[in-house]
Design a protein around this motif. Structure first.
Motif, PDB file in Angstrom:
ATOM      1  N   ARG A 130       0.820  -1.195   0.000  1.00 29.29           N
ATOM      2  CA  ARG A 130       0.000   0.000   0.000  1.00 29.29           C
ATOM      3  C   ARG A 130       0.861   1.255   0.000  1.00 29.29           C
ATOM      4  NH1 ARG A 130      -3.660  -2.755  -2.027  1.00 29.29           N
ATOM      5  NH2 ARG A 130      -5.140  -3.852  -0.726  1.00 29.29           N
ATOM      6  N   GLN A 131       0.221   2.349  -0.356  1.00 21.32           N
ATOM      7  CA  GLN A 131       0.912   3.647  -0.365  1.00 21.32           C
ATOM      8  C   GLN A 131       1.264   4.074   1.051  1.00 21.32           C
ATOM      9  OE1 GLN A 131       1.559   5.887  -3.087  1.00 21.32           O
ATOM     10  NE2 GLN A 131       2.787   6.874  -1.506  1.00 21.32           N
ATOM     11  N   TRP A 132       2.544   4.333   1.327  1.00 20.52           N
ATOM     12  CA  TRP A 132       2.962   4.829   2.635  1.00 20.52           C
ATOM     13  C   TRP A 132       3.073   6.350   2.572  1.00 20.52           C
ATOM     14  CZ3 TRP A 132       6.848   1.650   5.950  1.00 20.52           C
ATOM     15  CH2 TRP A 132       6.459   0.305   5.980  1.00 20.52           C
ATOM     16  N   SER A 133       2.590   7.003   3.610  1.00 23.84           N
ATOM     17  CA  SER A 133       2.798   8.439   3.754  1.00 23.84           C
ATOM     18  C   SER A 133       3.809   8.672   4.870  1.00 23.84           C
ATOM     19  CB  SER A 133       1.480   9.144   4.105  1.00 23.84           C
ATOM     20  OG  SER A 133       0.540   8.998   3.066  1.00 23.84           O
ATOM     21  N   THR A 160      -3.554   2.202  -3.570  1.00 22.76           N
ATOM     22  CA  THR A 160      -2.597   1.153  -3.847  1.00 22.76           C
ATOM     23  C   THR A 160      -1.368   1.674  -4.552  1.00 22.76           C
ATOM     24  OG1 THR A 160      -3.717   0.691  -5.913  1.00 22.76           O
ATOM     25  CG2 THR A 160      -4.396  -0.594  -4.015  1.00 22.76           C
ATOM     26  N   VAL A 161      -0.261   0.972  -4.386  1.00 23.87           N
ATOM     27  CA  VAL A 161       1.003   1.381  -4.993  1.00 23.87           C
ATOM     28  C   VAL A 161       1.736   0.165  -5.509  1.00 23.87           C
ATOM     29  CG1 VAL A 161       1.269   3.363  -3.473  1.00 23.87           C
ATOM     30  CG2 VAL A 161       2.301   1.209  -2.837  1.00 23.87           C
ATOM     31  N   PRO A 162       2.821   0.389  -6.242  1.00 23.92           N
ATOM     32  CA  PRO A 162       3.631  -0.703  -6.731  1.00 23.92           C
ATOM     33  C   PRO A 162       4.479  -1.305  -5.635  1.00 23.92           C
ATOM     34  CG  PRO A 162       4.585   1.388  -7.328  1.00 23.92           C
ATOM     35  CD  PRO A 162       3.267   1.674  -6.708  1.00 23.92           C
ATOM     36  N   ALA A 163       5.451  -2.112  -6.066  1.00 25.43           N
ATOM     37  CA  ALA A 163       6.345  -2.768  -5.129  1.00 25.43           C
ATOM     38  C   ALA A 163       7.012  -1.760  -4.208  1.00 25.43           C
ATOM     39  CB  ALA A 163       7.405  -3.552  -5.907  1.00 25.43           C
ATOM     40  N   VAL A 167      12.069   5.096  -1.482  1.00 21.80           N
ATOM     41  CA  VAL A 167      11.870   6.471  -1.922  1.00 21.80           C
ATOM     42  C   VAL A 167      10.456   6.758  -2.400  1.00 21.80           C
ATOM     43  CG1 VAL A 167      14.266   6.795  -2.548  1.00 21.80           C
ATOM     44  CG2 VAL A 167      12.671   5.973  -4.258  1.00 21.80           C
ATOM     45  N   VAL A 168       9.545   5.798  -2.294  1.00 19.75           N
ATOM     46  CA  VAL A 168       8.153   6.084  -2.649  1.00 19.75           C
ATOM     47  C   VAL A 168       7.497   6.702  -1.427  1.00 19.75           C
ATOM     48  CG1 VAL A 168       5.949   5.114  -3.346  1.00 19.75           C
ATOM     49  CG2 VAL A 168       8.035   4.226  -4.310  1.00 19.75           C
ATOM     50  N   THR A 169       7.321   7.998  -1.388  1.00 23.35           N
ATOM     51  CA  THR A 169       6.815   8.712  -0.232  1.00 23.35           C
ATOM     52  C   THR A 169       5.686   9.616  -0.634  1.00 23.35           C
ATOM     53  OG1 THR A 169       8.375  10.507  -0.557  1.00 23.35           O
ATOM     54  CG2 THR A 169       9.111   8.664   0.781  1.00 23.35           C
ATOM     55  N   SER A 170       5.542  10.721   0.081  1.00 27.23           N
ATOM     56  CA  SER A 170       4.432  11.625  -0.186  1.00 27.23           C
ATOM     57  C   SER A 170       4.492  12.221  -1.577  1.00 27.23           C
ATOM     58  CB  SER A 170       4.420  12.739   0.856  1.00 27.23           C
ATOM     59  OG  SER A 170       5.666  13.394   0.880  1.00 27.23           O
ATOM     60  N   ALA A 171       5.677  12.254  -2.200  1.00 27.75           N
ATOM     61  CA  ALA A 171       5.776  12.764  -3.575  1.00 27.75           C
ATOM     62  C   ALA A 171       4.950  11.900  -4.513  1.00 27.75           C
ATOM     63  CB  ALA A 171       7.233  12.781  -4.021  1.00 27.75           C
ATOM     64  N   ALA A 172       5.002  10.576  -4.303  1.00 31.63           N
ATOM     65  CA  ALA A 172       4.201   9.679  -5.135  1.00 31.63           C
ATOM     66  C   ALA A 172       2.722   9.852  -4.836  1.00 31.63           C
ATOM     67  CB  ALA A 172       4.623   8.229  -4.890  1.00 31.63           C
ATOM     68  N   ALA A 173       2.392  10.087  -3.569  1.00 30.18           N
ATOM     69  CA  ALA A 173       0.991  10.290  -3.214  1.00 30.18           C
ATOM     70  C   ALA A 173       0.418  11.501  -3.925  1.00 30.18           C
ATOM     71  CB  ALA A 173       0.861  10.469  -1.707  1.00 30.18           C
ATOM     72  N   ALA A 174       1.216  12.566  -4.007  1.00 25.83           N
ATOM     73  CA  ALA A 174       0.744  13.765  -4.693  1.00 25.83           C
ATOM     74  C   ALA A 174       0.547  13.513  -6.173  1.00 25.83           C
ATOM     75  CB  ALA A 174       1.729  14.903  -4.488  1.00 25.83           C
ATOM     76  N   ALA A 175       1.444  12.671  -6.745  1.00 28.64           N
ATOM     77  CA  ALA A 175       1.406  12.448  -8.189  1.00 28.64           C
ATOM     78  C   ALA A 175       0.124  11.769  -8.638  1.00 28.64           C
ATOM     79  CB  ALA A 175       2.614  11.632  -8.623  1.00 28.64           C
TER      80      ALA A 175
END
Length: 641
Positions: A130-133, A160-163, A167-175
Motif C-alpha cells: 500500500r501507499q505509505w505516507s 494502492t502502490v507498486p512494489a 523512496v516512494v513517499t508523499s511525492a508519489a501520493a501527490a502524483a
C-alpha cells in the motif's frame, strides 16, 4: 498498544470511521494525526487507556477493526523496537480483514512518523503493498487527512502502490491526484515475429507523445512494458503503476496493411471510455497515432477533469498532440527503421547496440531531418561509451554530434536536450551547461522519467543529494517498476551514507531486474560497508558485469584479509578493462588505502574522460585521499572543488 482520546470520539463507530493504531510511545504524534482527521470532518476511533484490557475491551477493539472504513497503522522507531504489543494484534486483525477485500479497495493506509526505512520496518508484508505516507508536521497531517477524505468519498483505487521502495513517499501520493494513464505494449497479432518491434514501437510512440502533454501523468516505458506477455489483469497493472486509466490494443500487420485496435479503460469502474479499430495503409500510420492520442487526451479530460468532450475539446486535444509530435518523420520506411532501432537499443549489449546504430543510420539516410532518430542514435553511442563497447572519446563525440543535429532540426525536442546534457555532464564535465539542458528538457516534458533521472544524476555529481533524491522520487512515481531508477536511488542513498535505504532500493532494483547487471555488485558493496562481507561475496559472485564484479571482489577480499585474491581481482580489472574503467581501478586502490596508486589511476581516468570520475567528490572509497595535498587541486580541475 493503541492510544487516543475517547471523550472526543463516538462510542459506536460510523461505517466511515477511521481506526488509528500505534504504539503508546507515539501518543503525541497520534494526537496530531487525529486532530487533523477530526478537523477534516472525519470520525476517528482509537483508545488511549493502555492499562484497561479485559475481554470486553478486547472484543470492542476487534469489532471496531471489523467495522471501520480505513485502518491507519502508525509506523515508527518505537513500533520497530517492540517485538510485542497490542498494536501488533490490531495490525494482524486488519491484515486478515484486508484479505477479504478486493485489491482496489482502500482500507490499509500505513503512515510513518519518523525516518524509519520502509525496507527494515517490522510490519506485515500486506502493509508494503500500500501507499505509505511520511508525516513530518501539521501540514503533512492535514494533507493526509485530505487524502483520507477523498478515499472515503469513493476514490479507493488511489490507495494502492507498486512494489516497495525506500523512496516512494508523499511525492508519489501527490502524483496520483492528476489524470494518469499507462500505455501497455500493443499485442502483436501478426504471424511474423519480426513485426514485434512494430507493435512495441507504436505503443512506445503513443506513450512518449502522451508524456509530453501537460496535466497528464504517464507511466514510463520500463514499468508499462514490464507486463508484456505476462497476462496480468488490468486492475493489477493499474495498481502497480499507480494509474487510473490504461490504454491497450493490438496490431496486425501484413505487407503494407495494418489493423490497429485500441481501447481506453477506466479501471475503478472497469468501463471503456473509448475504443476504435483502424484498417489503414502504413502510409497512414501517423494519422492513426495522432487520432488515438487525441482521443485519449479528450476522453481523459472529460472523464477525470470534468471538461466537456465537445468540438472545442477536440481542437484543444489536437493542438496538444501536434505539439507532442515534435521531431517525428513523416516517412513510413524511416519510421519503421527507427522503431527497430529503439527496439534493439533498449537491450544494451554490444551486438544489439551495434544493430541499433545501423538501423538509426538507415532511417536517417532516408530522412536526414528525422530529429528523433538522431536522439536515438545519440543515446546508443553514449551507452556504448559508458559500457565500454566503444572508446570513450569516440562514443561521446558521436553522441554529441547526433544530439546537436536533433536540436538543430527541432530546438524544442526534449529528448535532444537530455542527450546533449548527458554528453556535457559525462564527457565535458560542464555542470552548468548540463544543468541548463536538463532543466530545458523538464520544461518541455515534465513527465519524462529519463529527464528526471538525468537531472538527479547531475545533482548527485554536484553533491546536492536532497535535490537528487527529490528528482529520483519523482522518476519513481512515473516509473515504479524500473530497476534502473531504483538502482539510481540506491546509489544516491549510498553517497548520502543512508545504507539501509541504499540496500532497500538496490534490493528492489535486483528484484525487478535480476539479469540487468550492476545491482548485484552495488548491493554487495553496500553490504560490505554494513559489515556483512560474506553476504557481499555471494552477491558479487553473481554479478554479470565483469568490471563491477572484479571491483567488488577486490574490495571484499581485501576486507576479509585475502590479499592474494584481492590482488588477483584487481589485476583482472586492470588487464581487461584498464583502458575504459580507470576510475573503478582508482576506487579499488582507494578502498585499500593505497593512495599513490589511487591518484595514478585517477589521473588515467581524467585523461580518458572516464564518466565515473565525475563522482569523485562524494565517493566514500576515495576518502583516504582527502588529506593528500593532491586532492583539492584534482577536484578543482574538474570544477568540483
Amino acid at each position: 498498544m493503541s492510544a487516543g482520546f475517547p471523550d472526543r470520539i463516538p462510542v459506536d463507530p460510523s461505517p466511515k470511521a477511521i481506526f488509528l493504531s500505534y504504539a503508546s510511545q507515539d501518543a503525541d504524534a497520534a494526537r496530531r494525526i487525529a486532530d487533523a482527521l477530526l478537523a477534516a470532518g472525519l470520525e476517528v476511533w482509537f483508545d488511549q487507556s493502555e492499562l484497561r484490557g479485559g475481554d470486553a475491551w478486547d472484543a470492542s477493539i476487534r469489532k471496531k477493526i471489523k467495522e471501520c472504513a480505513l485502518f491507519v497503522p502508525v509506523i515508527s522507531a518505537n513500533t520497530n523496537a517492540r517485538s510485542e504489543g497490542y498494536f501488533r494484534l490490531e495490525w494482524k486483525l486488519a491484515v486478515d480483514r484486508s484479505h477479504l477485500m478486493a485489491d482496489d479497495q482502500a482500507f490499509l493506509l500505513p503512515i510513518v512518523i519518523d525516518d524509519t526505512p520502509e525496507a527494515t520496518a517490522r510490519v506485515p508484508d500486506r502493509f508494503r503493498e500500500r501507499q505509505w505516507s511520511r508525516l513530518d508536521g501539521r501540514e503533512a497531517s492535514a494533507a493526509f487527512a485530505e487524502r483520507a477524505v477523498r478515499l472515503l468519498s469513493g476514490a479507493a483505487f488511489s490507495a494502492t502502490v507498486p512494489a516497495r521502495s525506500a523512496v516512494v513517499t508523499s511525492a508519489a501520493a501527490a502524483a496520483i491526484e492528476q489524470p494518469s494513464i499507462a500505455v501497455l505494449p500493443f499485442v502483436n497479432m501478426s504471424r511474423d515475429e519480426e513485426n514485434e518491434y512494430f507493435a512495441d514501437g507504436l505503443s512506445e510512440e503513443l506513450l512518449n507523445m502522451l508524456a509530453k502533454i501537460r496535466g497528464l501523468r504517464v507511466a514510463s516505458r520500463t514499468s508499462a512494458f514490464s507486463f508484456k506477455g505476462k497476462g496480468v489483469d488490468i486492475a493489477t497493472v493499474a495498481q502497480k503503476l499507480n494509474v487510473a486509466t490504461v490504454l491497450e490494443g493490438s496490431v496486425r500487420k501484413s505487407g503494407n496493411r495494418v489493423r490497429i485496435t485500441a481501447q481506453l479503460i477506466q479501471v475503478a469502474s472497469d468501463s471503456h471510455l473509448w475504443s476504435e479499430t483502424y484498417d489503414r495503409e502504413l502510409d497512414d500510420i501517423f494519422a492513426v497515432q495522432d487520432d488515438i492520442a487525441q482521443a485519449v487526451v479528450k476522453e481523459l479530460r472529460a472523464a477525470l477533469l470534468g471538461k466537456p468532450a465537445d468540438a472545442t475539446a477536440a481542437t484543444s486535444a489536437a493542438v496538444a498532440v501536434r505539439q507532442a509530435t515534435t521531431g517525428r518523420s513523416d516517412n513510413p520506411e524511416a519510421f519503421q527503421l527507427y522503431l527497430q532501432g529503439k527496439f534493439y537499443g533498449e537491450r544494451f549489449t554490444q551486438a544489439d547496440s551495434d544493430r541499433a546504430i545501423d538501423l538509426f543510420r538507415r532511417a536517417l539516410a532516408i530522412d536526414p531531418n528525422f530529429a528523433l532518430a538522431w536522439t536515438g542514435l545519440a543515446r546508443v553511442h553514449q551507452a556504448q561509451a559508458g559500457y565500454g563497447f566503444a572508446p570513450i572519446d569516440e562514443g561521446f563525440e558521436r553522441a554529441r554530434e547526433a544530439a546537436q543535429n536533433a536540436l538543430r532540426l527541432s530546438p524544442d525536442l526534449a529528448e535532444g536536450h537530455i542527450e546533449l546534457g548527458l554528453v556535457l555532464e559525462g564527457h565535458d564535465w560542464n555542470w552548468a551547461a548540463a544543468d541548463a539542458s536538463f532543466r530545458r528538457a523538464l520544461e518541455l516534458a515534465p513527465g519524462d522519467a529519463h529527464a528526471l533521472r538525468a537531472a538527479a544524476g547531475l545533482a548527485r555529481v554536484r553533491g546536492k543529494l536532497d535535490e537528487a533524491l527529490e528528482l529520483v522520487r519523482r522518476a519513481i512515481a512515473l516509473d515504479p517498476l524500473s530497476a534502473v531508477t531504483h538502482r539510481q536511488a540506491g546509489l544516491i542513498y549510498f553517497m548520502a551514507g543512508r545504507m539501509d535505504d541504499a540496500a532497500a532500493s538496490l534490493q528492489l532494483a535486483l528484484d525487478l531486474g535480476p539479469n540487468a547487471g550492476l545491482a548485484h555488485a552495488f548491493l554487495a558493496i553496500v553490504r560490505l560497508v554494513q559489515g556483512r562481507p560474506q553476504e557481499a561475496m555471494a552477491l558479487a559472485t553473481a554479478e554479470s558485469h565483469e568490471v563491477f564484479r572484479s571491483l567488488a571482489l577486490a574490495m571484499i577480499h581485501h576486507a576479509l584479509g585475502n590479499a592474494a585474491e584481492s590482488d588477483a581481482a584487481l589485476k583482472a580489472l586492470i588487464d581487461k578493462f584498464g583502458w575504459t574503467a580507470a576510475y573503478q581501478v582508482a576506487e579499488a586502490y582507494g578502498y585499500r588505502k593505497e593512495v599513490d596508486k589511487a591518484f595514478e589511476w585517477l589521473e588515467r581516468a581524467y585523461a580518458q574522460r572516464d564518466p565515473g570520475v565525475t563522482y569523485s567528490a562524494g565517493d566514500r572509497f576515495l576518502r583516504p585521499l582527502h588529506g593528500d595535498p593532491r586532492w583539492r587541486p584534482f577536484l578543482q580541475r574538474m570544477n568540483l572543488g
